[in-house]
Design an enzyme around this catalytic site. Structure first.
Site, mmCIF file in Angstrom:
data_model
loop_
_atom_site.group_PDB
_atom_site.id
_atom_site.type_symbol
_atom_site.label_atom_id
_atom_site.label_comp_id
_atom_site.label_asym_id
_atom_site.label_seq_id
_atom_site.Cartn_x
_atom_site.Cartn_y
_atom_site.Cartn_z
ATOM 1 N N ASP A 49 49.365 36.844 41.967
ATOM 2 C CA ASP A 49 48.876 38.030 42.675
ATOM 3 C C ASP A 49 48.236 37.647 43.996
ATOM 4 O O ASP A 49 48.433 38.284 45.015
ATOM 5 C CB ASP A 49 47.878 38.813 41.802
ATOM 6 C CG ASP A 49 46.719 37.944 41.296
ATOM 7 O OD1 ASP A 49 46.873 36.702 41.257
ATOM 8 O OD2 ASP A 49 45.663 38.497 40.939
ATOM 9 N N GLU A 91 41.620 34.623 40.111
ATOM 10 C CA GLU A 91 42.782 35.135 39.378
ATOM 11 C C GLU A 91 43.943 34.173 39.561
ATOM 12 O O GLU A 91 44.152 33.288 38.785
ATOM 13 C CB GLU A 91 43.155 36.549 39.854
ATOM 14 C CG GLU A 91 42.026 37.539 39.609
ATOM 15 C CD GLU A 91 42.500 38.952 39.368
ATOM 16 O OE1 GLU A 91 43.538 39.144 38.723
ATOM 17 O OE2 GLU A 91 41.807 39.873 39.844
ATOM 18 N N HIS A 112 48.058 39.413 49.115
ATOM 19 C CA HIS A 112 48.719 39.962 47.936
ATOM 20 C C HIS A 112 50.078 40.457 48.413
ATOM 21 O O HIS A 112 50.137 41.283 49.310
ATOM 22 C CB HIS A 112 47.938 41.192 47.458
ATOM 23 C CG HIS A 112 47.199 41.018 46.173
ATOM 24 N ND1 HIS A 112 46.097 40.222 46.054
ATOM 25 C CD2 HIS A 112 47.397 41.590 44.948
ATOM 26 C CE1 HIS A 112 45.646 40.312 44.788
ATOM 27 N NE2 HIS A 112 46.427 41.138 44.110
ATOM 28 N N GLU A 154 45.817 43.171 49.737
ATOM 29 C CA GLU A 154 45.932 43.757 48.403
ATOM 30 C C GLU A 154 45.848 45.276 48.454
ATOM 31 O O GLU A 154 46.594 45.972 47.794
ATOM 32 C CB GLU A 154 44.795 43.229 47.521
ATOM 33 C CG GLU A 154 44.777 43.851 46.136
ATOM 34 C CD GLU A 154 43.735 43.227 45.243
ATOM 35 O OE1 GLU A 154 42.740 42.696 45.782
ATOM 36 O OE2 GLU A 154 43.911 43.275 44.014
ATOM 37 N N TRP A 162 54.395 46.827 34.840
ATOM 38 C CA TRP A 162 54.038 45.402 34.735
ATOM 39 C C TRP A 162 55.022 44.737 33.763
ATOM 40 O O TRP A 162 55.823 43.896 34.173
ATOM 41 C CB TRP A 162 52.579 45.250 34.307
ATOM 42 C CG TRP A 162 51.649 45.216 35.501
ATOM 43 C CD1 TRP A 162 50.965 44.125 35.956
ATOM 44 C CD2 TRP A 162 51.326 46.289 36.398
ATOM 45 N NE1 TRP A 162 50.254 44.467 37.089
ATOM 46 C CE2 TRP A 162 50.451 45.768 37.374
ATOM 47 C CE3 TRP A 162 51.690 47.618 36.491
ATOM 48 C CZ2 TRP A 162 49.947 46.542 38.423
ATOM 49 C CZ3 TRP A 162 51.186 48.400 37.531
ATOM 50 C CH2 TRP A 162 50.332 47.862 38.473
ATOM 51 N N ASP A 194 53.208 42.731 39.970
ATOM 52 C CA ASP A 194 53.292 42.333 41.366
ATOM 53 C C ASP A 194 54.674 41.766 41.686
ATOM 54 O O ASP A 194 55.312 42.131 42.665
ATOM 55 C CB ASP A 194 52.200 41.311 41.701
ATOM 56 C CG ASP A 194 50.789 41.825 41.398
ATOM 57 O OD1 ASP A 194 50.603 42.444 40.342
ATOM 58 O OD2 ASP A 194 49.879 41.601 42.218
HETATM 59 C C1 BGC Z 1 45.523 41.768 40.387
HETATM 60 C C2 BGC Z 1 46.709 42.638 40.666
HETATM 61 C C3 BGC Z 1 47.229 43.067 39.323
HETATM 62 C C4 BGC Z 1 46.174 43.996 38.789
HETATM 63 C C5 BGC Z 1 46.510 44.747 37.561
HETATM 64 C C6 BGC Z 1 44.493 42.650 39.785
HETATM 65 O O1 BGC Z 1 43.297 42.031 39.531
HETATM 66 O O2 BGC Z 1 45.077 41.084 41.512
HETATM 67 O O3 BGC Z 1 47.550 42.263 41.627
HETATM 68 O O4 BGC Z 1 48.507 43.521 39.278
HETATM 69 O O5 BGC Z 1 44.954 43.302 38.656
HETATM 70 O O6 BGC Z 1 45.423 45.062 36.790
#
Ligand code: BGC
Length: 888
Positions: free
Chosen positions: A455, A461, A756, A735, A522, A468
């Site tokens: 991400d 993370e 992102h 993002e 997802w 993504d």
């Molecule tokens: C991530 C995202 C992800 C999302 C979904 C985030 O913390 O950075 O890109 O898809 O959480 O919960």
């Protein structure tokens, strides 16, 4: 003088086919010729063991079956190819290329897991111990291979020299299911007599901290270990193997702490000179502990490793308001710093990293718990060079403390690190801001294709979030050859799914951070990513491998939806980061979450049915087609009014319904299209979509007959829009639409990364529609050239290295005309559709083609005549001049 050349064959999706895991690697080649319309009629393959196929009547040149006996472990074979054209042309033989198998059987592994004694480990993300062993070679070496991996991260040295150039090896897979080893040719690093092998070993993903909200440590185990097998073949034909076993010794090294998130500390005073050379006195070192490991988990990589790709100088060195020294590298990257420093022993240089500045100071809040601080303590001898080994940061700016004297030019570089993929895609237009957006998308891919598709590269993370990559895969596969890398990640996805009973929201999975629940858009990565890879690389085997995972995902969601075929229960992330969502509630989108879930069920069921058809699974093909029909019908009944308006009435809802074919009846679809256009205009052509709607909205507008509105949305500079971040100086995709607020402050939300790729998914539309280069058959065997000029652009072009070779599309307009140039690689064909002539497609073969047609861009018309078209992307002054000069 004409030419007809064929490249040496490549193997599977490998860039460097040394130590591969396939025993019957498929071969691919490309043909370069100036013979117009050339197409292959037959090929002929020869292997170095004398296997010769003779001419085989086939147009196939991509992923052609291995013609010989299967490779056994360690076996090295050469192949070359020649091709015959339909026009009776014959190429010469290609050069030979070589492929070598790795260790294909678990039984090939004799290495044990050599683990540092517990007292050398410390808490997770603590010191990185050193391991070593000496050995004597009794004669000259003909060839040598090192097969190596680790529980943790490793770097190996042989006789004082680094083996390979991998970064963060062995990378991150779902270690409890698959652990990749690497094969290195180390012939040149060994010699007769005394030799030594040494390794650095750090915790990395195996034992270090990973994940948000405190994260998790020891995810895969309590003990790190090295697993190495060095196989030597002597000139006299005999052989010898040195493996990790109880004969290795271990000691603390100069890396006193190494954390993927928090950075690395290196005390050069603790370096032990010559530790990986023979003759070093290791009597004070301790014996390693020998641990068991399961060799059945060891797999060869299918893609390239992470590497140091490029080095960048700072563009500026400034003193912040509080007096800190800050380096600006001018580009947000994933990587780390490399120092050249001279100073007294014991002095510590500290490096802090951040993506943005706030009030002239480093802004580290968006990093959350990933503090990203490296520290180097000098040994005080001449010029010292250092770069951390076991960490990576997402940054554009670095704050340097403790530097002895002023920082001289060349003293600090940023080293960009990512998976060593081959670049395959380019885009260019007459609009600099748009080009910068594309460049930002490219950089966000580079920042996030770090072994797994992540991400973001900076905060706590850096996880393989499935949603993504689901939206970004079409863009990614255009820009770089990422087939091998994503195939590996998909193997992990399938493995995790089989264990958890669902596709998790990120892969590899970290238990306890998030519920292991099916989440639409997802988990749909399980279906959409393999399908995208099939579409772009034309590899049916990859589809076959993923098929059980694809089917299990759709079956599970269908079960959730039940007899009503509406998926309206359970946890959902929905249209994540819709610009209307408050900073602290990123899931609070305008679009109904169940609508998103049901739409994706329909989409994945349809793609699964198509995949089943490709694989010859006729029953499944019909079954999932039928399921898709039912879900579409349920969606239509539940969410679409009789006249064609959608419940939720949001840009994303219409984009989903139109693009996924969820509305029945031409009239209702047209009505939905009109409503989408209304919504887009009502918003002042500002984007209103999150992760889910963003990749679809421009296509949906085109489908609704509103290409001008799609362009207006694309060229919008006010917040929220794609170009707004560019106007704010972004060098990567953010993002959220407003990671930096219009007043220059950093968005207060917790989800505020500046790197992102998800919202950059629009680049796929730039390639396919603005420039007009799209796949029309798997692997671009047939190319669809259908540019849709607009937005006031005077020219646009795209180039893509397809599996058949380089394809190019370039258009330029002036004086009421449009010139189009198309390059089709040998072995492919193209369907060319000129703007304004949708019903007159032209089929062309390989070669260079030119077309001209009449064309006027609506953006050139005076603004007042164009209802709904207003705002900053109005025609540029020279566009107007053009128009006047033409005199029409
Ligand atoms: C991530 C995202 C992800 C999302 C979904 C985030 O913390 O950075 O890109 O898809 O959480 O919960």
């Amino acid at each position: 003088m004409t030419f007809l050349n064929v490249t040496a064959p490549g193997y599977e999706h490998h860039r460097d086919p040394l130590g591969i895991g396939e025993s019957v690697p498929r071969l691919s080649w490309t043909v370069r010729t100036d013979l117009p319309g050339w197409a292959q009629r037959a090929y002929e393959i020869e292997l170095d063991d004398g296997t010769a196929t003779g001419p085989i009547e086939s147009e196939q040149s991509v992923l052609v079956s291995w013609p010989g006996t299967a490779l056994t472990s360690r076996e090295r074979r050469g192949a070359r190819v020649r091709v015959y054209g339909h026009d009776d042309s014959v190429s010469g033989w290609s050069p030979w290329s070589w492929v070598e198998a790795g260790l294909l059987e678990a039984a090939d592994w004799r290495a044990e897991a050599a683990a540092p004694p517990v007292e050398l480990l410390g808490a997770p993300d603590g010191p990185a111990p050193l391991l070593r062993r000496e050995f004597t070679l009794r004669g000259p070496v003909a060839s040598a291979r090192l097969y190596v991996t680790a529980h943790g991260l490793y770097e190996v040295e042989l006789n004082g020299r680094r083996v390979g150039d991998d970064v963060l090896a062995p990378g991150w897979t779902s270690y409890s299911h698959r652990l990749r080893y690497r094969t290195f040719d180390v012939t040149e690093l060994l010699h007769e007599g005394g030799n030594a092998v040494g390794a650095w070993l750090a915790d990395g993903w195996y034992r270090g901290k990973v994940g948000f909200e405190g994260g998790r440590t020891r995810i895969y185990g309590e003990r790190t270990a090295l697993i190495a097998q060095l196989e030597i073949r002597y000139a006299d034909g005999t052989s010898e193997t040195v493996v990790t076993d109880g004969g290795w010794r271990c000691a603390p090294g100069p890396v006193t702490a190494a954390s993927l998130y928090e950075g690395e500390r290196h005390d050069a005073r603790l370096e032990q000179r010559g530790w990986s050379l023979p003759g070093f006195d290791d009597s004070a070192w301790q014996p390693v502990c020998v641990l068991g490991h399961d060799p059945a988990l060891l797999v060869a990589p299918s893609g390239p490793p992470v590497r140091r790709i490029e080095q960048r100088d700072p563009v500026k060195i400034v003193s912040s308001p509080s007096g800190k020294t800050i380096l600006d590298f001018g580009q947000n990257i994933a990587g780390r710093l490399r120092l050249r420093v001279r100073g007294e022993a014991g002095r510590t240089v500290t490096l802090r990293h951040a993506e943005v500045l706030e009030d002239g100071e480093l802004c580290v809040r968006p990093l959350r718990a990933a503090s990203s601080v490296d520290a180097y303590t000098l040994r005080g001898e001449g010029v010292e060079e250092w770069e951390p080994r076991f960490t990576l940061h997402g940054f554009r700016y670095a704050e340097v403390d403790g530097w002895p004297g002023p920082i001289e030019h060349g003293a600090i570089h940023a080293v960009v690190c990512h998976t060593g993929m081959e670049r395959t895609g380019w885009f260019d237009s007459s609009d600099e801001t748009l080009d910068r957006l594309h460049e930002n998308v490219l950089w966000s891919m580079r920042g996030n294709f770090v072994d797994i598709p992540t991400d973001c590269p900076q905060r706590d993370e850096r996880l393989g979030w499935t949603g993504d990559i689901q939206v970004f895969a079409p863009t990614a596969t255009f820009l770089y050859d990422c087939a091998g890398m994503l195939a590996s990640w998909l193997a992990d996805l399938a493995a995790e799914q089989a264990e958890l009973g669902t596709v998790p929201v990120y892969v590899p999975w970290i238990p306890l951070l998030f519920p292991a629940e099916p989440v639409a858009a997802w988990g749909d990565a399980a279906v959409i990513v393999p399908w995208t890879l099939y579409e772009r690389y034309g590899d049916p085997e990859l589809l076959r491998r993923q098929y059980p995972s694809m089917r299990a995902w759709v079956d599970q969601c269908a079960e959730r939806a039940g007899d009503g075929h509406l998926w309206d229960s359970g946890f959902q992330l929905g249209d994540w980061l819709d610009p209307a969502a408050p900073p602290d509630r990123p899931f609070d989108a305008r679009t109904d979450r169940s609508l998103v879930a049901t739409a994706y069920l329909a989409r994945s069921a349809r793609l699964l049915s198509q995949a089943a058809a490709v694989l010859g699974e006729e029953k499944d093909h019909r079954r999932y087609d039928d399921l898709a029909d039912r879900v579409c019908a349920a969606f239509d009944t539940e969410y679409v009014s009789p006249s064609g308006r959608l419940v939720g009435d949001s840009q994303t809802a219409y984009a989903l319904a139109l693009r996924f074919g969820l509305i029945s009846g031409d009239g209702r679809r047209a009505r939905a299209g009109r409503r989408l256009v209304e919504l887009v205009r009502e918003s002042g052509h500002r984007i209103g979509t999150g992760f889910v709607g963003t990749p679809l909205i421009c296509d949906a507008l085109v489908e609704a007959g509103a290409a001008d509105d799609a362009y207006h949305l694309l060229m919008q500079r006010e917040c929220p829009s794609w170009l707004y971040p560019v106007t704010m100086g972004a060098t990567t995709v953010w993002e959220r639409w407003d990671s930096l607020l219009p007043d220059g402050s950093v968005n207060p939300g917790d989800m505020t990364s500046f790197n992102h790729y998800a919202l950059g998914a629009v680049a796929d539309w730039l390639h396919r529609t603005v420039a007009g280069l799209a796949p029309a058959a798997p692997g671009y065997r047939r190319i669809l050239v259908r540019p849709l000029p607009g937005g006031g652009l005077r020219h646009a072009s795209a180039a893509h290295r397809t599996p058949y070779g380089r394809a190019e599309v370039r258009w330029e307009r002036a004086g009421g005309r449009l010139d189009l140039e198309v390059v089709v690689p040998a072995g492919a064909t193209a369907t060319v559709v000129l703007p304004g002539e949708p019903d007159r497609p032209v089929e062309v073969g390989a070669g260079h083609h030119r077309f001209t047609c009449a064309f006027r861009d609506a953006a050139d018309d005076p603004v007042a005549e164009r209802p709904g078209f207003f705002g900053p992307s109005r025609p540029q002054p020279d566009d107007t001049v053009d128009l006047v000069a033409e005199g029409a």
